[in-house]
Design an enzyme around this catalytic site. Structure first.
Site, PDB file in Angstrom:
ATOM      1  N   ASP A 142      -6.388   1.355   4.885  1.00 49.51           N
ATOM      2  CA  ASP A 142      -5.478   0.309   5.705  1.00 49.51           C
ATOM      3  C   ASP A 142      -6.357  -1.138   5.816  1.00 49.51           C
ATOM      4  O   ASP A 142      -5.787  -2.210   5.539  1.00 49.51           O
ATOM      5  CB  ASP A 142      -5.032   0.550   6.957  1.00 49.51           C
ATOM      6  CG  ASP A 142      -4.355   1.957   6.814  1.00 49.51           C
ATOM      7  OD1 ASP A 142      -3.400   2.248   5.973  1.00 49.51           O
ATOM      8  OD2 ASP A 142      -4.613   2.908   7.736  1.00 49.51           O
ATOM      9  N   ASP A 186       0.903  -1.149   0.197  1.00 48.94           N
ATOM     10  CA  ASP A 186       0.066  -0.146  -0.099  1.00 48.94           C
ATOM     11  C   ASP A 186       1.077   1.208  -0.018  1.00 48.94           C
ATOM     12  O   ASP A 186       1.499   1.721   1.122  1.00 48.94           O
ATOM     13  CB  ASP A 186      -0.889   0.023   1.403  1.00 48.94           C
ATOM     14  CG  ASP A 186      -1.910   1.012   1.268  1.00 48.94           C
ATOM     15  OD1 ASP A 186      -1.720   1.807   0.222  1.00 48.94           O
ATOM     16  OD2 ASP A 186      -2.598   1.289   2.236  1.00 48.94           O
ATOM     17  N   SER A 224     -23.011   3.999 -18.040  1.00 47.08           N
ATOM     18  CA  SER A 224     -22.685   3.278 -19.437  1.00 47.08           C
ATOM     19  C   SER A 224     -21.817   1.980 -19.132  1.00 47.08           C
ATOM     20  O   SER A 224     -21.938   1.115 -20.254  1.00 47.08           O
ATOM     21  CB  SER A 224     -21.805   4.324 -20.415  1.00 47.08           C
ATOM     22  OG  SER A 224     -20.337   4.517 -19.884  1.00 47.08           O
ATOM     23  N   THR A 260      -2.104  -1.436  -3.830  1.00 47.18           N
ATOM     24  CA  THR A 260      -3.420  -1.075  -3.168  1.00 47.18           C
ATOM     25  C   THR A 260      -3.523   0.683  -3.527  1.00 47.18           C
ATOM     26  O   THR A 260      -3.823   1.264  -2.258  1.00 47.18           O
ATOM     27  CB  THR A 260      -4.063  -1.587  -2.044  1.00 47.18           C
ATOM     28  OG1 THR A 260      -3.144  -1.156  -1.027  1.00 47.18           O
ATOM     29  CG2 THR A 260      -3.891  -2.932  -2.189  1.00 47.18           C
TER      30      THR A 260
END
Length: 373
Positions: free
Chosen positions: A242, A95, A176, A126
């Site tokens: 987190d 992360d 869409s 992430t």
């Protein structure tokens, strides 16, 4: 090569005494799902550099989060490099916590190039929108530039998986894409009718925005991407990213968490349901405690440069309701933040259950890009 323990996770992140951010947001949910978690708080990392030499390293999964300084991050990177050299099959979820839209960079500038190098070590990253743009060097202004940014991250870094936590996209675009609605297990937790602080997926003006999460994997020289449309709860929460990263790590290729979806799409789907349910329960709890319906400031999700910092996603039920004499009073802020703490312990049953996952849809990129053009 050390034999890996499939139930053991090494989590290297920040730590707080109160609240659920960093390791406090990750550890208990991972333990609830049956993982043994060894925790290294980033401020203490210098005391834990002997993990490999003392023979304690048998972690099959590694998670790293907020590391504000370059010197500490270099140590973390070197440690993970050695662990991956020793056990190439180790799953590493990175992360790359560096900043956010509207607030900008909140780590040292020296951290950025180190994170760019660490992309080559990661199994999954992430990032949020700010971090995707910073790492790829591409400003995301359309679905086409989003595609380019994801492809750049995959190909330039031999990066297999990207769990792009969320980006606001126009309702017209999301409509869409025909993304599924939230699952019944989430909707049943909502008040009826929908309250003013809740923006349902696809409800609003065409130019209004919807948060969308993307799970993108690179395999056989092609990119497969799943998209998940998310409702907006108009409130401020800490530790959401987190918790999301921890749940992605928990459910990725977990033998006890099977699905017909590809591994990353499945992990993101399960992570999103847990996170969204806990956000909703936390927000409802804070409203009950303050005895308010929680009026919310209006859209958009992103503020313009002329707007005050911090107005992007409305926060604080108390500030919605009363005019404080001293809004910066630290005790007042502490009380407000306590009400907003993610209820990961109180809602542990939701974590343990896991649910059916948040529904998403695989994007047909050639069709999507053709429609965009």
């Amino acid at each position: 090569m050390t034999a890996l323990d499939p139930s053991r996770v090494l989590s290297i992140q920040s730590h707080v005494v109160s609240g659920y951010v960093g390791n406090r947001a990750a550890t208990f949910p991972l333990q609830t799902l049956g993982y043994d978690v060894d925790v290294v708080n980033t401020v203490q990392f210098s005391n834990h550099t002997g993990l490999i030499t003392n023979g304690l390293v048998a972690h099959s999964r590694i998670l790293t989060g907020y590391v504000p300084g370059a010197e500490a991050l270099e140590v973390v990177a070197e440690q993970i490099r050695r662990m991956k050299d020793n056990n190439p099959e180790t799953l590493y979820v990175l992360d790359p916590v560096m900043g956010d839209m509207g607030t900008g960079l909140y780590v040292s500038q020296d951290v950025v190039p180190i994170y760019k190098e660490m992309l080559k070590l990661a199994s999954i990253i992430t990032p949020n929108q700010f971090e995707v743009e910073l790492l790829s060097g591409i400003n995301i202004t359309s679905i086409e530039t989003l595609h380019t940014a994801l492809q750049q991250l995959h190909t330039a870094n031999s990066l297999a998986h990207i769990a792009f936590s969320s980006i606001p996209l126009p309702i017209s675009l999301v409509t869409s894409l025909d993304l599924p609605s939230p699952p019944e297990s989430y909707l049943r937790l909502l008040p009826d009718p929908f309250p003013p602080w809740y923006d349902a997926v696809g409800v609003g003006k065409p130019e209004d925005e919807v948060l969308v999460c993307f799970a993108s994997s690179w395999q056989d020289d092609s990119m497969r991407t799943w998209a998940f449309a998310l409702p907006t709860i108009r409130g401020y929460f800490s530790g959401v990213g987190d918790l999301f990263s921890a749940m992605v790590l928990a459910h990725f290729k977990n033998p006890e968490s099977q699905s017909s979806l590809p591994p990353l799409a499945h992990a993101v789907s399960k992570a999103l349901l847990t996170v969204q349910q806990i956000l909703l329960r936390t927000h409802i709890y804070s409203l009950i405690q303050t005895g308010t319906s929680g009026t919310a400031t209006p859209r958009p999700l992103h503020h313009s440069p002329s707007e005050p910092q911090g107005s992007a996603i409305p926060s604080d039920v108390e500030l919605d309701e009363i005019n404080p004499i001293n809004p910066k009073d630290p005790k007042r802020k502490a009380r407000r933040m306590r009400l907003r703490e993610l209820r990961v312990v109180q809602e542990r049953a939701l974590i343990a259950d896991g649910g059916e996952g948040w529904p998403g849809k695989e994007l047909d990129w050639p069709s999507v890009l053709r429609d965009e053009a």
